[in-house]
Scaffold this motif. Structure first.
Motif, PDB file in Angstrom:
ATOM      1  N   LEU A   5      55.972  96.705   1.661  1.00 19.86           N
ATOM      2  CA  LEU A   5      56.508  97.441   2.819  1.00 19.86           C
ATOM      3  C   LEU A   5      57.417  98.467   2.428  1.00 19.86           C
ATOM      4  CD1 LEU A   5      57.823  94.337   4.900  1.00 19.86           C
ATOM      5  CD2 LEU A   5      55.991  96.007   5.547  1.00 19.86           C
ATOM      6  N   PHE A   6      58.057  98.272   1.189  1.00 15.23           N
ATOM      7  CA  PHE A   6      59.048  99.507   0.610  1.00 15.23           C
ATOM      8  C   PHE A   6      57.976 100.652   0.329  1.00 15.23           C
ATOM      9  CE2 PHE A   6      62.090  96.607  -0.815  1.00 15.23           C
ATOM     10  CZ  PHE A   6      63.317  97.013  -0.056  1.00 15.23           C
ATOM     11  N   VAL A   7      56.905 100.282  -0.604  1.00 21.12           N
ATOM     12  CA  VAL A   7      56.028 101.422  -0.785  1.00 21.12           C
ATOM     13  C   VAL A   7      55.371 102.147   0.386  1.00 21.12           C
ATOM     14  CG1 VAL A   7      53.701 101.855  -1.897  1.00 21.12           C
ATOM     15  CG2 VAL A   7      55.483 100.505  -3.006  1.00 21.12           C
ATOM     16  N   THR A   8      55.185 101.456   1.618  1.00 18.83           N
ATOM     17  CA  THR A   8      54.368 102.158   2.546  1.00 18.83           C
ATOM     18  C   THR A   8      55.597 102.837   3.440  1.00 18.83           C
ATOM     19  OG1 THR A   8      53.086 100.166   2.900  1.00 18.83           O
ATOM     20  CG2 THR A   8      53.413 101.365   4.702  1.00 18.83           C
ATOM     21  N   THR A   9      56.709 102.497   3.503  1.00 17.61           N
ATOM     22  CA  THR A   9      57.831 103.197   4.171  1.00 17.61           C
ATOM     23  C   THR A   9      57.879 104.446   3.615  1.00 17.61           C
ATOM     24  OG1 THR A   9      59.594 101.998   3.353  1.00 17.61           O
ATOM     25  CG2 THR A   9      58.730 101.301   5.567  1.00 17.61           C
ATOM     26  N   ARG A  10      57.887 104.445   2.087  1.00 14.59           N
ATOM     27  CA  ARG A  10      58.230 105.586   1.420  1.00 14.59           C
ATOM     28  C   ARG A  10      57.199 106.603   1.454  1.00 14.59           C
ATOM     29  NH1 ARG A  10      62.624 107.647  -1.932  1.00 14.59           N
ATOM     30  NH2 ARG A  10      61.816 108.980  -3.206  1.00 14.59           N
ATOM     31  N   ALA A  11      55.853 106.101   1.632  1.00 16.57           N
ATOM     32  CA  ALA A  11      54.813 107.069   1.800  1.00 16.57           C
ATOM     33  C   ALA A  11      54.777 107.516   3.179  1.00 16.57           C
ATOM     34  CB  ALA A  11      53.471 106.359   1.392  1.00 16.57           C
ATOM     35  N   VAL A  12      55.174 106.919   4.189  1.00 15.53           N
ATOM     36  CA  VAL A  12      55.329 107.204   5.581  1.00 15.53           C
ATOM     37  C   VAL A  12      56.234 108.447   5.648  1.00 15.53           C
ATOM     38  CG1 VAL A  12      55.545 106.738   7.950  1.00 15.53           C
ATOM     39  CG2 VAL A  12      54.103 105.252   6.398  1.00 15.53           C
ATOM     40  N   GLU A  13      57.521 108.152   5.206  1.00 12.66           N
ATOM     41  CA  GLU A  13      58.645 109.009   5.021  1.00 12.66           C
ATOM     42  C   GLU A  13      58.131 110.388   4.501  1.00 12.66           C
ATOM     43  OE1 GLU A  13      62.013 108.398   2.661  1.00 12.66           O
ATOM     44  OE2 GLU A  13      63.048 107.967   4.503  1.00 12.66           O
ATOM     45  N   ARG A  14      57.581 110.231   3.373  1.00 10.88           N
ATOM     46  CA  ARG A  14      56.977 111.739   2.586  1.00 10.88           C
ATOM     47  C   ARG A  14      56.057 112.240   3.419  1.00 10.88           C
ATOM     48  NH1 ARG A  14      56.398 110.088  -3.526  1.00 10.88           N
ATOM     49  NH2 ARG A  14      58.547 109.811  -4.107  1.00 10.88           N
ATOM     50  N   ARG A  15      55.223 111.717   4.062  1.00  7.74           N
ATOM     51  CA  ARG A  15      54.197 112.349   4.991  1.00  7.74           C
ATOM     52  C   ARG A  15      54.122 112.702   6.509  1.00  7.74           C
ATOM     53  NH1 ARG A  15      48.308 110.188   4.579  1.00  7.74           N
ATOM     54  NH2 ARG A  15      47.796 111.535   3.132  1.00  7.74           N
ATOM     55  N   ARG A  16      55.764 112.156   7.032  1.00  9.82           N
ATOM     56  CA  ARG A  16      56.164 112.482   8.129  1.00  9.82           C
ATOM     57  C   ARG A  16      56.368 114.116   8.393  1.00  9.82           C
ATOM     58  NH1 ARG A  16      61.203 109.097  10.313  1.00  9.82           N
ATOM     59  NH2 ARG A  16      61.820 110.092   8.670  1.00  9.82           N
ATOM     60  N   SER A  17      56.194 114.402   9.502  1.00  9.95           N
ATOM     61  CA  SER A  17      56.486 116.024   9.803  1.00  9.95           C
ATOM     62  C   SER A  17      58.009 116.154   9.869  1.00  9.95           C
ATOM     63  CB  SER A  17      55.666 116.443  11.306  1.00  9.95           C
ATOM     64  OG  SER A  17      56.409 115.678  12.126  1.00  9.95           O
ATOM     65  N   GLY A  18      58.627 115.381  10.044  1.00  6.76           N
ATOM     66  CA  GLY A  18      60.337 115.571  10.291  1.00  6.76           C
ATOM     67  C   GLY A  18      60.676 116.279  11.445  1.00  6.76           C
ATOM     68  N   THR A  19      60.223 115.621  12.637  1.00 10.18           N
ATOM     69  CA  THR A  19      60.647 116.365  13.683  1.00 10.18           C
ATOM     70  C   THR A  19      62.322 115.831  14.066  1.00 10.18           C
ATOM     71  OG1 THR A  19      59.890 114.562  15.074  1.00 10.18           O
ATOM     72  CG2 THR A  19      58.598 116.555  14.678  1.00 10.18           C
ATOM     73  N   GLY A  20      62.746 114.893  13.647  1.00 13.86           N
ATOM     74  CA  GLY A  20      64.324 114.311  13.564  1.00 13.86           C
ATOM     75  C   GLY A  20      65.074 115.721  13.500  1.00 13.86           C
TER      76      GLY A  20
END
Length: 150
Positions: free
Chosen positions: A74-89
């Motif tokens: 779960l840690f690794v997955t969330t880290r990967a998603v965070e890096r790939r996310r477009s960052g619209t927030g």
């Protein structure tokens, strides 16, 4: 109990091989084999083998390892998603803008350093330089040459 017996047998076999190696006059190899042969005996004496045997045959321990593995996944997955996310927030945009500003400032500072790292501002009396005597300019050099006997 079985694990301790197996480790003791491994140690005894290793010591026998070390004795044969020493008989063949390969003492360095014999000492190295002895060192390896004493490891299982040391593990039995410290209780590490008993702990490992208890852990290996315990379903609760294996479930705990499964939970730890899931947590790591779960840690690794969330880290990967965070890096790939477009960052619209908003926080991501502000964070990215701050990083961009720091990068630009750093680039500007490096640009200045690359042009003239040891340059200083001109002194107010820089216009008087043309009136100095040529002999005064070389006095330091002459002193150095005289010091070295040239």
């Amino acid at each position: 109990m079985l694990a301790e017996t197996i480790c003791s047998a491994l140690s005894a076999a290793g010591l026998g091989i070390a004795a044969i190696t020493a008989y063949r006059r390969k003492f360095l190899a014999a000492v190295r084999i002895t060192a390896y042969a004493l490891v299982p005996a040391g593990l039995v004496m410290t209780g590490a083998v008993e702990w490992l045997a208890r852990t290996a045959f315990s379903p609760v321990a294996w479930a705990g390892f499964g939970v730890l593995g899931l947590s790591w996944l779960l840690f690794v997955t969330t880290r990967a998603v965070e890096r790939r996310r477009s960052g619209t927030g908003r926080t991501d945009r502000g964070e990215r803008a701050g990083r961009e500003e720091r990068r630009v400032r750093k680039g500007r500072q490096e640009g200045r350093a690359a042009v003239a790292p040891a340059a200083s501002a001109p002194s107010p009396g820089a216009g008087d330089r043309g009136t100095a005597k040529p002999a005064d300019d070389f006095s330091d050099i002459e002193a150095i040459l005289k010091k070295h006997g040239i």
